[in-house]
Each structure stands twice: as structure tokens, then as C-alpha cells.
Design a protein around this motif. Structure first.
Motif, mmCIF file in Angstrom:
data_model
loop_
_atom_site.group_PDB
_atom_site.id
_atom_site.type_symbol
_atom_site.label_atom_id
_atom_site.label_comp_id
_atom_site.label_asym_id
_atom_site.label_seq_id
_atom_site.Cartn_x
_atom_site.Cartn_y
_atom_site.Cartn_z
ATOM 1 N N PHE A 112 32.815 58.163 33.705
ATOM 2 C CA PHE A 112 33.898 59.388 33.741
ATOM 3 C C PHE A 112 34.880 58.537 33.282
ATOM 4 N N ALA A 113 36.129 58.930 33.048
ATOM 5 C CA ALA A 113 36.957 58.155 33.173
ATOM 6 C C ALA A 113 38.219 58.498 33.671
ATOM 7 N N SER A 114 39.360 58.107 34.462
ATOM 8 C CA SER A 114 40.094 58.773 35.653
ATOM 9 C C SER A 114 41.290 57.328 35.946
ATOM 10 N N LEU A 115 41.479 57.121 36.587
ATOM 11 C CA LEU A 115 42.514 56.044 37.235
ATOM 12 C C LEU A 115 42.310 54.956 38.596
ATOM 13 N N GLN A 116 41.938 54.158 37.835
ATOM 14 C CA GLN A 116 41.473 53.064 39.176
ATOM 15 C C GLN A 116 42.216 53.449 40.637
ATOM 16 N N GLY A 117 41.603 54.098 41.267
ATOM 17 C CA GLY A 117 42.349 54.412 42.958
ATOM 18 C C GLY A 117 42.220 53.286 43.722
ATOM 19 N N GLU A 118 41.528 52.673 43.912
ATOM 20 C CA GLU A 118 42.046 51.063 44.886
ATOM 21 C C GLU A 118 42.262 50.066 44.547
ATOM 22 N N GLY A 119 42.574 49.542 45.615
ATOM 23 C CA GLY A 119 42.437 47.930 44.820
ATOM 24 C C GLY A 119 43.660 46.879 44.287
ATOM 25 N N LYS A 120 43.437 46.578 44.049
ATOM 26 C CA LYS A 120 44.453 45.190 42.856
ATOM 27 C C LYS A 120 44.446 45.756 41.602
ATOM 28 N N LEU A 121 44.315 46.907 41.488
ATOM 29 C CA LEU A 121 44.007 47.140 39.817
ATOM 30 C C LEU A 121 44.785 49.681 40.401
ATOM 31 N N ALA A 122 45.160 49.137 41.306
ATOM 32 C CA ALA A 122 44.950 50.403 41.372
ATOM 33 C C ALA A 122 46.738 51.354 40.495
ATOM 34 N N HIS A 163 39.548 49.082 30.691
ATOM 35 C CA HIS A 163 38.648 48.518 32.381
ATOM 36 C C HIS A 163 37.437 49.705 32.179
ATOM 37 N N VAL A 164 36.492 48.725 32.785
ATOM 38 C CA VAL A 164 35.323 49.549 32.826
ATOM 39 C C VAL A 164 35.388 48.895 34.934
ATOM 40 N N VAL A 165 34.563 50.237 35.491
ATOM 41 C CA VAL A 165 34.689 50.082 36.966
ATOM 42 C C VAL A 165 32.919 49.887 37.464
ATOM 43 N N VAL A 166 32.036 49.116 37.389
ATOM 44 C CA VAL A 166 30.901 49.555 37.610
ATOM 45 C C VAL A 166 30.448 49.487 38.865
ATOM 46 N N THR A 167 30.220 50.467 39.603
ATOM 47 C CA THR A 167 30.074 51.274 41.018
ATOM 48 C C THR A 167 28.996 51.167 41.223
ATOM 49 N N GLY A 168 28.694 52.343 42.667
ATOM 50 C CA GLY A 168 27.384 53.205 43.041
ATOM 51 C C GLY A 168 27.824 54.215 44.184
ATOM 52 N N GLY A 169 27.311 53.893 44.968
ATOM 53 C CA GLY A 169 25.365 53.475 44.964
ATOM 54 C C GLY A 169 25.984 51.050 44.917
ATOM 55 N N THR A 189 25.217 37.841 41.604
ATOM 56 C CA THR A 189 25.048 38.542 40.447
ATOM 57 C C THR A 189 25.375 36.713 39.324
ATOM 58 N N ASP A 190 24.913 37.175 38.573
ATOM 59 C CA ASP A 190 25.106 35.729 37.604
ATOM 60 C C ASP A 190 25.794 36.886 35.899
ATOM 61 N N ALA A 191 26.562 37.609 36.497
ATOM 62 C CA ALA A 191 26.854 38.700 35.271
ATOM 63 C C ALA A 191 28.390 38.310 35.299
ATOM 64 N N PRO A 192 28.593 38.120 34.170
ATOM 65 C CA PRO A 192 30.103 37.735 33.621
ATOM 66 C C PRO A 192 30.583 39.430 35.102
ATOM 67 N N VAL A 193 31.727 38.406 35.578
ATOM 68 C CA VAL A 193 32.316 39.778 36.247
ATOM 69 C C VAL A 193 34.923 39.685 36.378
ATOM 70 N N ASP A 194 35.172 40.349 35.334
ATOM 71 C CA ASP A 194 36.812 40.079 35.717
ATOM 72 C C ASP A 194 36.648 39.640 37.118
ATOM 73 N N LEU A 195 37.007 41.070 37.914
ATOM 74 C CA LEU A 195 37.585 41.219 39.362
ATOM 75 C C LEU A 195 36.119 41.901 40.366
ATOM 76 N N ALA A 196 35.877 40.693 40.921
ATOM 77 C CA ALA A 196 34.796 40.916 42.210
ATOM 78 C C ALA A 196 35.223 42.276 43.337
ATOM 79 N N SER A 197 34.749 43.087 43.083
ATOM 80 C CA SER A 197 36.126 44.281 43.582
ATOM 81 C C SER A 197 34.927 44.631 45.540
#
Ligand SMILES: C[S@@+](CC[C@H](N)C(=O)[O-])C[C@H]1O[C@@H](n2cnc3c(N)ncnc32)[C@H](O)[C@@H]1O
Ligand SMILES: Nc1nc2[nH]cc(C(=O)O)c2c(=O)[nH]1
Ligand code: SF4
Ligand SMILES: [Mg+2]
Length: 257
Positions: free
Chosen positions: A25-35, A84-90, A121-129
Motif C-alpha cells: 500500500f501507499a502511505s506516509l513513512q510514519g517512523e524514523g528519519k524519513l517520517a 520511496h519504497v519501504v520493504v518491511t514485514g514480518g 543482506t547483500d542487497a542494495p539498501v538506501d536506509l537500513a532501518s
């Protein structure tokens, strides 16, 4: 969409890489440096921990999801507009396919990964939260969610919740990072100070106090109202950064927010 409650893959599936997706879904980042930054959230299902307070119950204690191919996920992300895409979980890093998803999105998006800090992770990450889990997160029969018996998870969670090697790797490898602690009260601060010291000892990168964020525990507006002022006062007195939970303030505990 079709959902299942197991995160075990059917290995006979010949349709290529898939991830168990709980919501997208699309929303506003709610937490952290990019809130406040408009962001698309990709929430994978399945976790290697069981925090008693987990606000994503259907990715941890009771996982539900649809298995989506990486192409389907990328197409869905493209159909929403945020850069901005936030991959989260879980816990997104329990799935090998998360690395492939991050690589597929890397050229076109700013990528934040929300992780409990126990996996690399070996993947590219702009912000490790990174949200390392404190002793106060461990589930017990007294604090577990309604109708849940934590059983083996009390010990399993306690044993797995901190991995200094994984924390160092996440801090070192991402373009930017934040250490975002869920705080339940004053008693958590001694453990935060000692864990931050430990990570400083192993990570080959400066960790400023402003990279350490204190976030009040609370899944609902009512719960947050009871914790946030104390946590803000603790951040001010210890010199750490405070992060609100904007999405909870704005939309309470509604799904897809
Ligand atoms: C659901 S977790 C998913 C990512 C990863 N498993 C983790 O824990 O970082 C997303 C974020 O929500 C935080 N969180 C979960 N339950 C919370 C609660 N009851 N109060 C405050 N933050 C919470 C986590 O610490 C993490 O920063
Ligand atoms: N708006 C919003 N911001 C968030 N930042 C981190 C989240 C998460 O669940 O990882 C989250 C979330 O669930 N919603
Ligand atoms: S590590 Fe994250 S997803 Fe897993 S139980 Fe804790 S808060 Fe929930
Ligand atoms: Mg959330």
C-alpha cells in the motif's frame, strides 16, 4: 487475494521467485528519519522473532499472505506513485527473494528496509532501518497477545533477538542507517546504552547519538498516549533522537496505513 497461513514454500512451484505478501500500500513513512515522506510499503509475512507487542500480528504470530511473484510486486509498486519504497514485514530478510526484490527496485526507488537486525543482506539498501529487540520485547504467558501461548517462543525469541555480527553488517553496508528502539519505559535505557556501545565496538562505521532513535511502544493511539511523553523525555535526557509513530497518530491501527 488468495491467502495462506504457512510461509513454507511449495518447492514444486515452477513459476519463479515469489514472496509471501501480507499487504502492499501507499502511505506516509510514519517512523524514523524519513517520517512524513510518501512511501510505498511492501509487507512480507513470516518472522524469526515473536515480540509480544508486534503490531503486525498477521505476519508473525498468525502469518497470512498471498504468494506474489517479484514481477507482480514490482508492477504493483510501479502502479503507486511514491519514489520511496519501504520493504518491511514480518522480517523481510528471512526470505532470500527479498534480496532479489530490492535489486529489481534499486534503480528506480529509494529503498528502506525495516528489519529486526538479526539477519544480513547483500542487497542494495538506501536506509537500513534497524530495530534491535530488547529484553522487554520477549513474549511470556503474561504479556502474549490474547489467545496466544508463546510456548517455545519465549526462549527462541530471547536467544535470537540480538546478533552483533548482523547488526554490524547492516550498519556498515547500507548507504544510511538508523537504530530504532521500541521503548516501553525507563528500564529499557540501560540495555539500549550497552547495546549501542557493543555495536560501536564491532561496526566499522561511526554511530552518532542522532542515529539512535527512541520510539514509544504502542499499537493504538490510546497505548501511545500512555508511553510517548516518557519516551520523548528519555530521548531528550539521554541525547538520542525521538521518533513519533505518525501513522498511529493519524490512522490509529487501521490496516494498509
Ligand atoms: C512490524 S516491524 C517489521 C520489521 C522488523 N520485523 C522489525 O521488527 O524491525 C516494523 C516496525 O514496527 C515496530 N513495532 C512493532 N510493534 C510495535 C509496537 N507495539 N510499538 C512500537 N513499535 C512497534 C518494530 O520495532 C519495527 O520498527
Ligand atoms: N505509515 C507507516 N510507516 C511505517 N514505518 C514502518 C512501518 C512498518 O510496519 O515497518 C510502517 C507502517 O506500518 N506504516
Ligand atoms: S521482529 Fe518485527 S515483525 Fe517480528 S515479531 Fe518483532 S516487531 Fe513483529
Ligand atoms: Mg507498522
Amino acid at each position: 487475494m488468495p491467502v495462506s497461513d504457512t510461509v513454507a514454500r511449495d518447492d514444486t512451484d515452477a513459476e519463479g521467485d515469489r514472496l509471501p505478501i501480507n499487504e502492499l500500500f501507499a502511505s506516509l513513512q510514519g517512523e524514523g528519519k524519513l517520517a512524513g515522506v510518501p512511501s510505498t510499503f511492501v509487507r512480507t509475512s513470516g518472522c524469526n522473532l515473536r515480540c509480544w507487542f508486534c503490531d503486525s500480528f498477521h505476519t508473525s504470530w498468525e502469518p497470512t499472505h498471498a504468494w506474489l511473484s517479484l514481477d507482480e510486486i514490482v508492477a504493483e509498486v510501479e502502479s503507486l506513485s511514491p519514489e520511496h519504497v519501504v520493504v518491511t514485514g514480518g522480517e523481510p530478510l528471512v526470505h532470500d527473494e527479498t534480496d532479489a526484490l530490492l535489486s529489481a527496485l534499486d534503480d528506480d526507488y529509494h529503498l528502506t528496509v525495516e528489519t529486526n537486525g538479526t539477519l544480513e543482506t547483500d542487497a542494495p539498501v538506501d536506509l537500513a532501518s534497524i530495530s534491535p529487540k530488547l529484553a522487554s520485547s520477549t513474549p511470556t504467558p503474561d504479556n502474549a497477545p490474547d489467545d496466544v501461548d508463546p510456548g517455545v517462543w519465549t526462549e527462541r525469541h530471547e536467544n535470537a533477538r540480538v546478533d552483533l555480527g548482523a547488526l554490524a553488517s547492516l550498519v556498515e553496508d547500507a548507504a544510511e542507517f538508523q537504530l530504532k528502539f521500541v521503548v516501553t519505559g525507563r528500564d529499557d535505557l540501560d540495555e539500549i546504552e550497552s547495546l549501542v556501545d557493543d555495536v560501536r565496538g564491532v561496526a566499522d562505521r561511526e554511530i552518532r547519538d542522532s542515529d539512535v532513535l527512541l520510539m514509544p511502544e504502542g499499537q493504538t493511539r490510546e497505548q501511545l498516549a500512555r508511553t510517548r511523553t516518557e519516551v520523548a523525555d528519555l530521548a531528550a535526557s539521554f541525547g538520542y533522537r525521538y521518533t513519533p509513530r505518525l501513522h498511529v497518530d493519524l490512522w490509529n491501527d487501521a490496516p494498509e496505513t
